[in-house]
Design a protein around this motif. Structure first.
Motif, PDB file in Angstrom:
ATOM      1  N   PHE A  15     -14.547   1.394   0.152  1.00  0.00           N
ATOM      2  CA  PHE A  15     -15.304   0.850  -0.981  1.00  0.00           C
ATOM      3  C   PHE A  15     -16.265   1.886  -1.568  1.00  0.00           C
ATOM      4  N   PRO A  16     -17.131   2.542  -0.744  1.00  0.00           N
ATOM      5  CA  PRO A  16     -17.985   3.581  -1.328  1.00  0.00           C
ATOM      6  C   PRO A  16     -17.190   4.698  -2.005  1.00  0.00           C
ATOM      7  N   ALA A 126     -24.911  -2.973  -3.800  1.00  0.00           N
ATOM      8  CA  ALA A 126     -23.868  -3.493  -2.917  1.00  0.00           C
ATOM      9  C   ALA A 126     -23.677  -2.600  -1.703  1.00  0.00           C
ATOM     10  N   VAL A 127     -23.744  -1.286  -1.891  1.00  0.00           N
ATOM     11  CA  VAL A 127     -23.602  -0.360  -0.753  1.00  0.00           C
ATOM     12  C   VAL A 127     -24.751  -0.540   0.230  1.00  0.00           C
ATOM     13  N   VAL A 139     -24.455   6.995   3.959  1.00  0.00           N
ATOM     14  CA  VAL A 139     -23.450   6.730   2.926  1.00  0.00           C
ATOM     15  C   VAL A 139     -23.951   7.191   1.567  1.00  0.00           C
ATOM     16  N   THR A 140     -25.233   6.931   1.271  1.00  0.00           N
ATOM     17  CA  THR A 140     -25.808   7.369  -0.001  1.00  0.00           C
ATOM     18  C   THR A 140     -25.731   8.882  -0.138  1.00  0.00           C
ATOM     19  N   TRP A 187      -9.280  -3.456  -5.182  1.00  0.00           N
ATOM     20  CA  TRP A 187      -8.637  -3.533  -3.867  1.00  0.00           C
ATOM     21  C   TRP A 187      -9.642  -3.690  -2.735  1.00  0.00           C
ATOM     22  N   LYS A 188     -10.750  -2.917  -2.766  1.00  0.00           N
ATOM     23  CA  LYS A 188     -11.577  -2.787  -1.565  1.00  0.00           C
ATOM     24  C   LYS A 188     -13.030  -3.226  -1.692  1.00  0.00           C
ATOM     25  N   MET A 189     -13.526  -3.541  -2.863  1.00  0.00           N
ATOM     26  CA  MET A 189     -14.950  -3.887  -2.968  1.00  0.00           C
ATOM     27  C   MET A 189     -15.218  -5.267  -2.371  1.00  0.00           C
ATOM     28  N   PRO A 190     -16.149  -5.372  -1.391  1.00  0.00           N
ATOM     29  CA  PRO A 190     -16.518  -6.686  -0.855  1.00  0.00           C
ATOM     30  C   PRO A 190     -17.573  -7.350  -1.739  1.00  0.00           C
TER      31      PRO A 190
END
Length: 419
Positions: A15-16, A126-127, A139-140, A187-190
């Protein structure tokens, strides 16, 4: 909704990765276009004073919509708002084939800049919600490294592309990348918030924003971010004029000069990833102040005293960008968590403050350059960095103390403030 990720793995980084591809495309819409701006001004028969205005307009666009996208994503969910924003940006890039004057081009740049409203106000929120604190900082920083390829390769790619193709082809490439990012996010974003079916009255949004902007700690923490980044943003906006027009470099030479600058930023972000588990959050900000200030002083000295200032300018900006990399991810987290208000609203407010600060700051840098040439630009960079240091030294210690940071990680003069 799902539980927060404590550690990083290939599966939970998809997602990220999709988000940062969109971020890359939005950023490259600035960095890839800047070297093409000389061709744009020639086509529309205007002078080169319009070159930094393109970036200013883009950043103004980034400050237009976060007030709505952040609270809206708090209410209906992060996922639908972000997916709409990516699709909108694809269309805004394709619209470059419809402009035939500098005025319509600048207006379109504002519309394209609105893509920024969905990255910080929705995507980054969201992240931060999908990962625990230390993992979120990592992650950032990793996302920043990928996104920073934009200013690293953007000037080179833009300079090379305009040598063989019309400047509008830059936007066609950007639209294609954005469409790939859209497919990845689908596809992948929650979904990281629980959508509500309640109406979102403007009066409630207004009360939330008034509450947030009345919190001194939040405002000061959020202002650290544009003050930290402005010297580099000013460099991106004005370096085509500084290096190509003033110092006589070719567009390809100009692009090559960006490699060490943004390489320093990437190195700083990697250093933050490696040190995040070893240092308390906040220490890297104080460490980063050294290269930020010393690098910009080196650039100023080169402009004032060197016969060929370009090498000291690039070396100084590279040091400054390394310090920025050490600091940005931590400052973003500190500002986001400095208020109990819903994070979409907080992230949107941070985005608005940053974009408005960048737009105003770049205009100040432009005026400094017009009045003082390269020396004016360098002096403005130093003053901005000193303001950042002063502000960060008043906000970061409180955030560190809340996280039980050991006092000996602070500078001695700040230990007494938190004892």
């Amino acid at each position: 909704m799902q539980s927060k990720h404590v550690s990083l793995s290939p599966a939970n980084l998809l997602f990220p990765l999709a988000l940062v591809l969109f971020e890359f495309a939005v950023y490259i819409a600035n960095d890839m276009v800047q070297p093409a701006m000389l061709q744009v001004t020639r086509e529309f028969m205007v002078n080169t004073s319009w070159v930094p205005t393109s970036m200013t307009a883009f950043l103004i666009g980034g400050a237009v919509l976060p007030w709505l996208t952040g609270p809206l994503s708090d209410r209906i969910g992060r996922r639908p708002v972000l997916l709409f924003g990516v699709a909108y940006f694809v269309l805004a890039c394709l619209a470059s084939y419809l402009v035939h004057s500098i005025e319509s081009f600048i207006a379109l740049r504002v519309l394209q800049g609105m893509g920024l409203c969905f990255i910080n106000a929705v995507g980054y929120a969201a992240v931060q919600e999908a990962f625990e604190e230390t993992a979120a900082v990592k992650v950032t920083a990793l996302m920043a490294n990928v996104a920073l390829i934009a200013p690293l390769v953007g000037p080179l790619a833009g300079a090379a592309l305009v040598e063989i193709a019309p400047w509008r082809s830059c936007f066609l490439v950007i639209a294609a990348m954005s469409f790939i990012a859209l497919l990845g996010l689908i596809w992948k974003m929650p979904e990281t918030v629980k959508p509500s079916h309640d109406k979102l009255p403007l009066s409630q949004m207004g009360r939330d924003y008034l509450r947030l902007f009345s919190q001194r700690r939040f405002v000061l923490s959020a202002l650290c971010i544009p003050l930290l980044a402005l010297p580099l943003m000013g460099w991106i906006a004005l370096s085509p004029v500084l290096l190509v027009q003033d110092l006589g470099m070719s567009t390809l030479q100009y692009g090559m000069m960006q490699l060490p600058v943004f390489g320093g930023l990437i190195a700083g972000n990697f250093a933050l990833v490696l040190l995040a588990d070893r240092w308390p959050l906040g220490r890297s900000v104080f460490v980063g102040m050294g290269p930020i200030v010393s690098g910009l002083l080196l650039m100023l000295a080169g402009v004032l005293f060197a016969a060929e200032p370009v090498w000291l300018m690039v070396a100084g900006m590279s040091l400054m960008s390394f310090g920025e990399g050490l600091s940005f991810g931590v400052l973003y987290r500190f500002a986001l968590m400095s208020s109990p208000v819903a994070k979409g609203t907080v992230s949107a407010s941070m985005s608005m403050l940053s974009m408005a600060g960048y737009a105003l700051g770049i205009e100040i840098f432009r005026l400094a350059y017009m009045l003082g040439g390269m020396a004016g630009f360098a002096a403005c960079s130093v003053l901005t960095a000193l303001l950042f240091v002063q502000l960060a030294r008043s906000t970061v210690p409180q955030a560190m103390a809340e996280r039980a940071a050991p006092a000996d990680y602070l500078p001695p003069e700040l230990q007494t403030q938190n004892s």
